[in-house]
Design a protein around this motif. Structure first.
Motif, short mmCIF file in Angstrom:
data_model
loop_
_atom_site.label_atom_id
_atom_site.label_comp_id
_atom_site.label_asym_id
_atom_site.label_seq_id
_atom_site.Cartn_x
_atom_site.Cartn_y
_atom_site.Cartn_z
N GLY A 16 45.66 47.97 36.56
CA GLY A 16 45.43 46.68 37.21
C GLY A 16 46.66 45.80 37.17
N ILE A 20 49.41 44.41 40.35
CA ILE A 20 49.85 43.02 40.54
C ILE A 20 51.36 42.91 40.36
N PRO A 40 38.90 40.30 33.90
CA PRO A 40 40.35 40.40 34.09
C PRO A 40 41.19 40.11 32.86
N VAL A 129 42.08 38.89 42.94
CA VAL A 129 41.37 39.53 41.83
C VAL A 129 39.93 39.04 41.83
N MET A 193 41.28 43.26 44.66
CA MET A 193 41.14 44.14 43.49
C MET A 193 39.89 43.71 42.73
#
Length: 242
Positions: A16, A20, A40, A129, A193
């Protein structure tokens, strides 16, 4: 839709964060759409590590958060602004003047929503996100017969307040309203995402990504987006693998 399943949280966090970081390395003035909640946090921790090691810089990045509670005092530890400062902004080289979180204490909340939409229209989010609520909400877009396209004030469902009560001393302290980016704004992001962890989210994420597209499961609208990557831990992915 690109569905990725991970055996460990470490792997999920690394991938993840690398998605980014790769975007920001390629486009230094990238616009990020950011989310709060537990999903997250590990990715943010990995981004902090990459920033500390000098692998990625956020100096020219702008960010917009999905949502904010209405009525929590400024500086309250459970505001989403406090969350973002604690979990990410205080630990990376981002210019806080380039970060945006809706103002849940604005004198005129309708005007705040309008201003937020104007900023989003000028910005064009490169990567958004997202997490997913137990009832399928994204941002604070709760299940309903109709969904708002733009930023708006929402009355939180009881199940959403119950799910967030663990962060407060009692359910009575959980705000009843929030300001949230609309589904239309979320879907305008160039890439999305979706991060989902835990067996308790397995059923809803499976319904959202494989079931009918319906406003009663707001996350199901992600099926209409051309560039979605879904990061699942093994518990959240259990219904995708028979």
């Amino acid at each position: 839709m690109n569905l990725l399943t991970f055996q460990t949280n470490e792997e999920l966090n690394q991938i993840g964060a690398s998605i980014i970081a790769s975007l920001v390395q390629t486009k230094q003035n990238a616009v990020l759409g950011l989310a709060t909640g537990s999903s997250p946090i590990g990715i943010y921790q990995e981004l902090i590590r990459l920033n500390e090691k000098g692998y990625v810089s956020f100096k020219n990045v702008r960010s917009f958060n999905l949502d904010e509670y209405v009525g929590l005092p400024a500086g309250h530890p459970e505001t989403y602004l406090s969350f973002m400062n604690k979990q990410l902004f205080d630990h990376i080289d981002i210019n806080k003047e380039n970060t945006r979180v809706p103002n849940g204490n604005a004198e005129n909340l309708e005007q705040e929503c309008k201003l937020y939409d104007e900023m989003l229209a000028d910005a064009s989010i490169d990567l958004q996100v997202l997490g997913i609520g137990h009832n399928g909400h994204i941002g604070f877009n709760e299940p309903d017969q109709n969904l708002h396209g733009g930023t708006h004030i929402v009355t939180l469902k009881e199940e959403t307040r119950q799910a967030n009560a663990r962060f407060f001393d009692s359910i009575d302290e959980v705000p009843k309203q929030a300001v949230t980016m609309g589904v239309g704004s979320i879907l305008k992001a160039k890439m999305i995402m979706l991060v989902v962890r835990g067996a308790d989210k397995a059923d809803i994420v499976h319904r959202a990504l494989t079931g009918p597209i319906t406003t009663e499961v707001p996350a199901s609208l992600l099926q209409t987006h051309p560039n979605v990557v879904v990061l699942l831990d093994k518990e959240a992915a259990k219904y995708f693998h028979g």
